[in-house]
Design a protein around this motif. Sequence first.
Motif, PDB file in Angstrom:
ATOM      1  N   LEU A   1      -2.069   9.735  -2.265  1.00 55.61           N
ATOM      2  CA  LEU A   1      -3.078   8.731  -1.946  1.00 55.61           C
ATOM      3  C   LEU A   1      -2.284   7.579  -1.200  1.00 55.61           C
ATOM      4  CD1 LEU A   1      -6.245   7.968  -1.516  1.00 55.61           C
ATOM      5  CD2 LEU A   1      -5.873   6.612  -3.621  1.00 55.61           C
ATOM      6  N   TRP A   2      -2.564   7.434   0.016  1.00 55.46           N
ATOM      7  CA  TRP A   2      -1.903   6.237   0.651  1.00 55.46           C
ATOM      8  C   TRP A   2      -2.715   4.952   0.447  1.00 55.46           C
ATOM      9  CZ3 TRP A   2       2.966   5.584   2.556  1.00 55.46           C
ATOM     10  CH2 TRP A   2       3.390   6.500   3.353  1.00 55.46           C
ATOM     11  N   ALA A   3      -2.207   3.875   0.133  1.00 56.11           N
ATOM     12  CA  ALA A   3      -3.053   2.637   0.185  1.00 56.11           C
ATOM     13  C   ALA A   3      -2.219   1.723   1.041  1.00 56.11           C
ATOM     14  CB  ALA A   3      -2.782   2.250  -1.509  1.00 56.11           C
ATOM     15  N   LYS A   4      -2.771   1.457   2.155  1.00 58.73           N
ATOM     16  CA  LYS A   4      -2.298   0.834   3.244  1.00 58.73           C
ATOM     17  C   LYS A   4      -2.664  -0.470   3.562  1.00 58.73           C
ATOM     18  CE  LYS A   4      -0.574   5.079   5.983  1.00 58.73           C
ATOM     19  NZ  LYS A   4      -0.704   5.375   7.359  1.00 58.73           N
TER      20      LYS A   4
ATOM     21  N   ALA B   1       7.901   1.717   2.801  1.00 58.94           N
ATOM     22  CA  ALA B   1       6.970   2.462   2.035  1.00 58.94           C
ATOM     23  C   ALA B   1       7.287   2.339   0.487  1.00 58.94           C
ATOM     24  CB  ALA B   1       6.802   3.857   2.318  1.00 58.94           C
ATOM     25  N   LEU B   2       6.423   2.357  -0.251  1.00 63.06           N
ATOM     26  CA  LEU B   2       6.675   2.438  -1.719  1.00 63.06           C
ATOM     27  C   LEU B   2       6.114   3.712  -2.357  1.00 63.06           C
ATOM     28  CD1 LEU B   2       4.975  -1.132  -2.825  1.00 63.06           C
ATOM     29  CD2 LEU B   2       7.592  -0.390  -2.597  1.00 63.06           C
ATOM     30  N   LEU B   3       6.887   4.453  -2.967  1.00 64.23           N
ATOM     31  CA  LEU B   3       6.473   5.473  -3.709  1.00 64.23           C
ATOM     32  C   LEU B   3       6.100   5.268  -5.240  1.00 64.23           C
ATOM     33  CD1 LEU B   3       6.565   8.871  -3.362  1.00 64.23           C
ATOM     34  CD2 LEU B   3       8.383   8.567  -4.689  1.00 64.23           C
ATOM     35  N   CYS B   4       4.836   5.401  -5.417  1.00 64.95           N
ATOM     36  CA  CYS B   4       4.268   5.213  -6.641  1.00 64.95           C
ATOM     37  C   CYS B   4       4.097   6.268  -7.499  1.00 64.95           C
ATOM     38  CB  CYS B   4       2.955   3.995  -6.620  1.00 64.95           C
ATOM     39  SG  CYS B   4       3.235   2.850  -5.375  1.00 64.95           S
TER      40      CYS B   4
ATOM     41  N   ARG C   1      -5.203   3.320  -8.041  1.00 63.79           N
ATOM     42  CA  ARG C   1      -5.199   3.216  -6.815  1.00 63.79           C
ATOM     43  C   ARG C   1      -5.025   1.312  -6.799  1.00 63.79           C
ATOM     44  NH1 ARG C   1      -9.702   1.216  -4.546  1.00 63.79           N
ATOM     45  NH2 ARG C   1     -11.661   1.397  -5.718  1.00 63.79           N
ATOM     46  N   LYS C   2      -5.861   0.835  -7.279  1.00 62.43           N
ATOM     47  CA  LYS C   2      -6.155  -0.568  -7.015  1.00 62.43           C
ATOM     48  C   LYS C   2      -4.863  -1.470  -7.341  1.00 62.43           C
ATOM     49  CE  LYS C   2     -10.327  -1.023  -9.278  1.00 62.43           C
ATOM     50  NZ  LYS C   2     -11.540  -1.513  -9.758  1.00 62.43           N
ATOM     51  N   MET C   3      -4.450  -1.182  -8.629  1.00 60.27           N
ATOM     52  CA  MET C   3      -3.195  -1.710  -9.080  1.00 60.27           C
ATOM     53  C   MET C   3      -1.968  -1.418  -8.217  1.00 60.27           C
ATOM     54  SD  MET C   3      -0.777  -1.231 -12.569  1.00 60.27           S
ATOM     55  CE  MET C   3      -0.187   0.342 -11.951  1.00 60.27           C
ATOM     56  N   PHE C   4      -1.836  -0.371  -7.594  1.00 61.77           N
ATOM     57  CA  PHE C   4      -0.828  -0.136  -6.778  1.00 61.77           C
ATOM     58  C   PHE C   4      -1.255  -0.764  -5.329  1.00 61.77           C
ATOM     59  CE2 PHE C   4       0.441   3.775  -9.407  1.00 61.77           C
ATOM     60  CZ  PHE C   4       1.614   3.007  -9.841  1.00 61.77           C
ATOM     61  N   ALA C   5      -2.431  -0.794  -5.039  1.00 61.47           N
ATOM     62  CA  ALA C   5      -2.600  -1.435  -3.828  1.00 61.47           C
ATOM     63  C   ALA C   5      -2.483  -3.062  -3.784  1.00 61.47           C
ATOM     64  CB  ALA C   5      -4.227  -1.155  -3.474  1.00 61.47           C
ATOM     65  N   HIS C   6      -2.594  -3.413  -5.091  1.00 64.48           N
ATOM     66  CA  HIS C   6      -2.220  -4.999  -5.030  1.00 64.48           C
ATOM     67  C   HIS C   6      -0.922  -5.048  -4.727  1.00 64.48           C
ATOM     68  CE1 HIS C   6      -5.574  -7.382  -6.442  1.00 64.48           C
ATOM     69  NE2 HIS C   6      -5.965  -6.317  -6.984  1.00 64.48           N
TER      70      HIS C   6
ATOM     71  N   LEU D   1       2.668   5.056  -1.319  1.00 65.30           N
ATOM     72  CA  LEU D   1       2.095   6.616  -1.273  1.00 65.30           C
ATOM     73  C   LEU D   1       2.073   6.594  -2.860  1.00 65.30           C
ATOM     74  CD1 LEU D   1       1.637   9.064   0.190  1.00 65.30           C
ATOM     75  CD2 LEU D   1       3.932   9.790  -0.492  1.00 65.30           C
ATOM     76  N   ILE D   2       0.881   6.991  -3.444  1.00 65.15           N
ATOM     77  CA  ILE D   2       0.721   6.968  -4.797  1.00 65.15           C
ATOM     78  C   ILE D   2       0.377   8.739  -5.199  1.00 65.15           C
ATOM     79  CG2 ILE D   2      -0.912   6.538  -6.763  1.00 65.15           C
ATOM     80  CD1 ILE D   2      -2.328   4.563  -5.016  1.00 65.15           C
TER      81      ILE D   2
END
Length: 302
Positions: free
Chosen positions: A61-64, A73-76, A91-96, A106-107
């Motif tokens: 899942l991309w968080a853009k 990019a971050l690989l999460c 998704r919300k934590m990595f989006a922050h 990229l999760i």
Amino acid sequence: MASKESAVLGEMYKTWVATMAERPDMTMEETRRMFEHWGDVTAEPGDVDYIEVVANGVPCLWAKPKDGNESRALLCAHGGGYLVGSRYSHRKMFAHIAKAVGCPALIVDYRRSPEHLHPIPVNDCTDAYEWLLKQGIKPEHIAFTGDSAGGALAITTVLCARDRGLPLPVASMPISPWTDMEITGSTVTTNEAKDHFVKRAVIEHMSAGFLGEGGNRKDPLATPLYADLSSLPPFYVQVGGDETLLDDSRRFVEKVRQAGGEVKFDIYPEMQHVFHFLAGTAPEADKAIADQAAWVKPKLGL
């Protein structure tokens, strides 16, 4: 003193532990459904687009963030003891984190145990990293992050990439990493009462599910404390002071330093396991994410 807002995470953990104790017959599907609510304590970051993608056969899942620099990019890697958690729960934590850094994240929805034993999760994450490189994103423009089991993957994916002969990312930011499948850290005992989630029994259950019967607890791609940590990118490790896995972070940091590597290490007093879930709701989480961004942005050229 911990903020009153930070208590929400500990209360959620207590509820989960009580539920699992009351219902030892919970199916894996039921358990995973419960853990999908991890992100309930995270504020919606806003101004972020979520796009599902398959990266080298691995669902992601991309968080853009709006106006994020898409050449970086971050690989999460999400946490959950390799058994639970997903790209959606996190998704919300990595989006922050992505918003604070100013680039897409990229999760990775790596395959989980016990259906898929070690080393499948680290291979999936490394496949996703290889996909990022094939998209034309330079390794010096990619950083890794992840929490708990995902924090371990933020380390072991670097090791696996090295084993494959891939160019390494510019940095990695493990959050509360689980680095010891042997469960020998002293804080597993000394912080047992303060950590409201990661009890010894939980760690035992998750490690057995991840490795399978007869699995090697000293495999460097499962317990990176046994890895050759020389010639790796810089690390920034963050952990809560009340965590049973505090010693997993401490000893990993010591091993990196002994290997001559660069590592920044911050312990956030009185914080629970992966307190970053409180992004947008508790000041400690917002500070930790701001600290990550301040550290990694210059490394990414942002």
